[in-house]
Scaffold this motif. Sequence first.
Motif, PDB file in Angstrom:
ATOM      1  N   THR A  94      68.901  38.365 140.955  1.00  0.00           N
ATOM      2  CA  THR A  94      68.586  37.670 139.707  1.00  0.00           C
ATOM      3  C   THR A  94      69.476  38.094 138.545  1.00  0.00           C
ATOM      4  N   ASN A  95      69.985  39.305 138.577  1.00  0.00           N
ATOM      5  CA  ASN A  95      70.854  39.787 137.493  1.00  0.00           C
ATOM      6  C   ASN A  95      72.330  39.548 137.771  1.00  0.00           C
ATOM      7  N   ASN A  96      72.647  38.967 138.921  1.00  0.00           N
ATOM      8  CA  ASN A  96      74.037  38.765 139.348  1.00  0.00           C
ATOM      9  C   ASN A  96      74.811  40.083 139.420  1.00  0.00           C
ATOM     10  N   THR A  97      74.129  41.138 139.814  1.00  0.00           N
ATOM     11  CA  THR A  97      74.802  42.434 139.966  1.00  0.00           C
ATOM     12  C   THR A  97      75.062  42.759 141.431  1.00  0.00           C
ATOM     13  N   ALA A  98      74.565  41.901 142.323  1.00  0.00           N
ATOM     14  CA  ALA A  98      74.819  42.081 143.753  1.00  0.00           C
ATOM     15  C   ALA A  98      74.944  40.710 144.401  1.00  0.00           C
ATOM     16  N   ARG A  99      75.768  40.656 145.419  1.00  0.00           N
ATOM     17  CA  ARG A  99      75.968  39.414 146.165  1.00  0.00           C
ATOM     18  C   ARG A  99      76.072  39.755 147.646  1.00  0.00           C
ATOM     19  N   CYS A 100      75.360  38.993 148.466  1.00  0.00           N
ATOM     20  CA  CYS A 100      75.396  39.183 149.915  1.00  0.00           C
ATOM     21  C   CYS A 100      75.927  37.924 150.578  1.00  0.00           C
ATOM     22  N   PHE A 101      76.881  38.114 151.479  1.00  0.00           N
ATOM     23  CA  PHE A 101      77.460  37.032 152.267  1.00  0.00           C
ATOM     24  C   PHE A 101      76.891  37.171 153.670  1.00  0.00           C
ATOM     25  N   VAL A 102      76.208  36.132 154.137  1.00  0.00           N
ATOM     26  CA  VAL A 102      75.552  36.178 155.438  1.00  0.00           C
ATOM     27  C   VAL A 102      76.150  35.090 156.330  1.00  0.00           C
ATOM     28  N   ASP A 103      76.648  35.495 157.494  1.00  0.00           N
ATOM     29  CA  ASP A 103      77.159  34.555 158.484  1.00  0.00           C
ATOM     30  C   ASP A 103      76.081  34.360 159.540  1.00  0.00           C
ATOM     31  N   GLY A 111      71.241  36.064 165.742  1.00  0.00           N
ATOM     32  CA  GLY A 111      71.363  37.127 164.756  1.00  0.00           C
ATOM     33  C   GLY A 111      72.242  36.707 163.591  1.00  0.00           C
ATOM     34  N   TYR A 112      72.749  37.671 162.858  1.00  0.00           N
ATOM     35  CA  TYR A 112      73.526  37.393 161.655  1.00  0.00           C
ATOM     36  C   TYR A 112      74.458  38.564 161.371  1.00  0.00           C
ATOM     37  N   ILE A 113      75.444  38.280 160.512  1.00  0.00           N
ATOM     38  CA  ILE A 113      76.345  39.316 160.004  1.00  0.00           C
ATOM     39  C   ILE A 113      76.170  39.307 158.497  1.00  0.00           C
ATOM     40  N   ILE A 114      75.909  40.458 157.917  1.00  0.00           N
ATOM     41  CA  ILE A 114      75.662  40.517 156.475  1.00  0.00           C
ATOM     42  C   ILE A 114      76.572  41.553 155.823  1.00  0.00           C
ATOM     43  N   ASN A 115      77.160  41.166 154.693  1.00  0.00           N
ATOM     44  CA  ASN A 115      77.989  42.062 153.886  1.00  0.00           C
ATOM     45  C   ASN A 115      77.570  41.891 152.435  1.00  0.00           C
ATOM     46  N   CYS A 116      77.205  42.989 151.787  1.00  0.00           N
ATOM     47  CA  CYS A 116      76.752  42.945 150.397  1.00  0.00           C
ATOM     48  C   CYS A 116      77.676  43.777 149.512  1.00  0.00           C
ATOM     49  N   TYR A 117      77.861  43.294 148.282  1.00  0.00           N
ATOM     50  CA  TYR A 117      78.751  43.945 147.331  1.00  0.00           C
ATOM     51  C   TYR A 117      78.088  43.988 145.959  1.00  0.00           C
ATOM     52  N   GLY A 118      78.463  44.948 145.171  1.00  0.00           N
ATOM     53  CA  GLY A 118      77.978  45.060 143.803  1.00  0.00           C
ATOM     54  C   GLY A 118      77.209  46.349 143.594  1.00  0.00           C
ATOM     55  N   PRO A 119      76.988  46.713 142.317  1.00  0.00           N
ATOM     56  CA  PRO A 119      76.342  47.990 142.009  1.00  0.00           C
ATOM     57  C   PRO A 119      74.898  48.099 142.504  1.00  0.00           C
ATOM     58  N   THR A 120      74.193  46.972 142.663  1.00  0.00           N
ATOM     59  CA  THR A 120      72.803  47.029 143.137  1.00  0.00           C
ATOM     60  C   THR A 120      72.675  46.516 144.578  1.00  0.00           C
ATOM     61  N   ALA A 121      73.776  46.507 145.309  1.00  0.00           N
ATOM     62  CA  ALA A 121      73.778  45.976 146.675  1.00  0.00           C
ATOM     63  C   ALA A 121      72.831  46.749 147.593  1.00  0.00           C
ATOM     64  N   ASN A 122      72.713  48.056 147.406  1.00  0.00           N
ATOM     65  CA  ASN A 122      71.845  48.857 148.280  1.00  0.00           C
ATOM     66  C   ASN A 122      70.377  48.458 148.178  1.00  0.00           C
ATOM     67  N   PHE A 124      69.407  45.359 147.013  1.00  0.00           N
ATOM     68  CA  PHE A 124      69.304  43.917 147.257  1.00  0.00           C
ATOM     69  C   PHE A 124      69.432  43.571 148.736  1.00  0.00           C
ATOM     70  N   ARG A 125      70.239  44.309 149.471  1.00  0.00           N
ATOM     71  CA  ARG A 125      70.477  44.012 150.888  1.00  0.00           C
ATOM     72  C   ARG A 125      69.187  43.935 151.718  1.00  0.00           C
ATOM     73  N   PRO A 126      68.251  44.895 151.590  1.00  0.00           N
ATOM     74  CA  PRO A 126      67.025  44.807 152.390  1.00  0.00           C
ATOM     75  C   PRO A 126      66.236  43.513 152.153  1.00  0.00           C
ATOM     76  N   LYS A 127      66.261  43.012 150.925  1.00  0.00           N
ATOM     77  CA  LYS A 127      65.558  41.758 150.613  1.00  0.00           C
ATOM     78  C   LYS A 127      66.204  40.581 151.340  1.00  0.00           C
ATOM     79  N   VAL A 128      67.528  40.575 151.381  1.00  0.00           N
ATOM     80  CA  VAL A 128      68.237  39.498 152.077  1.00  0.00           C
ATOM     81  C   VAL A 128      68.036  39.631 153.581  1.00  0.00           C
ATOM     82  N   GLU A 129      68.092  40.852 154.098  1.00  0.00           N
ATOM     83  CA  GLU A 129      67.868  41.065 155.531  1.00  0.00           C
ATOM     84  C   GLU A 129      66.500  40.559 155.958  1.00  0.00           C
TER      85      GLU A 129
END
Length: 136
Positions: A94-103, A111-122, A124-129
């Motif tokens: 919501t703050n645009n401080t993290a972005r996850c790319f999911v294939d 399954g899926y491949i996930i890569n997250c970037y940004g200062p709050t990625a750690n 945010f990633r569990p929520k996307v997973e």
Amino acid sequence: MKRFLLALVSIGLVTMSVNASYAADKYLCKWTGVSGTNKAIYTTNMTAESFCGPRKYISEESFQACITKDFEELKKVYNEGKCKKYMQKIHSDTNNTARCFVDVTDDPADGYIINCYGPTANTFRPKVEDLYKNKK
């Protein structure tokens, strides 16, 4: 003025070529072969060396076997149309401080491949997973 336009066109060409290198189509390939059931990622610009590179750390024999057998088998499966294309989905917090790319493919069982970037990625990633874990 001509120099400015020439520089601008040159920068544009460099930028386009960099973006194009990341635009390769990515496929999930699953097959049963000589070594049992296999699952691998194949991109349209992949080379035998890029696919088999990690095998060099095992041994030169393993690397050569990968190039002559495994990669050739992977290419054959891809050329026969037996691979599924990945779609890329992008999630931002919501703050645009993290972005996850999911294939993902159309089949959640793949399954899926996930890569997250940004200062709050750690955080945010569990929520996307969780979005993709529940779809299996």
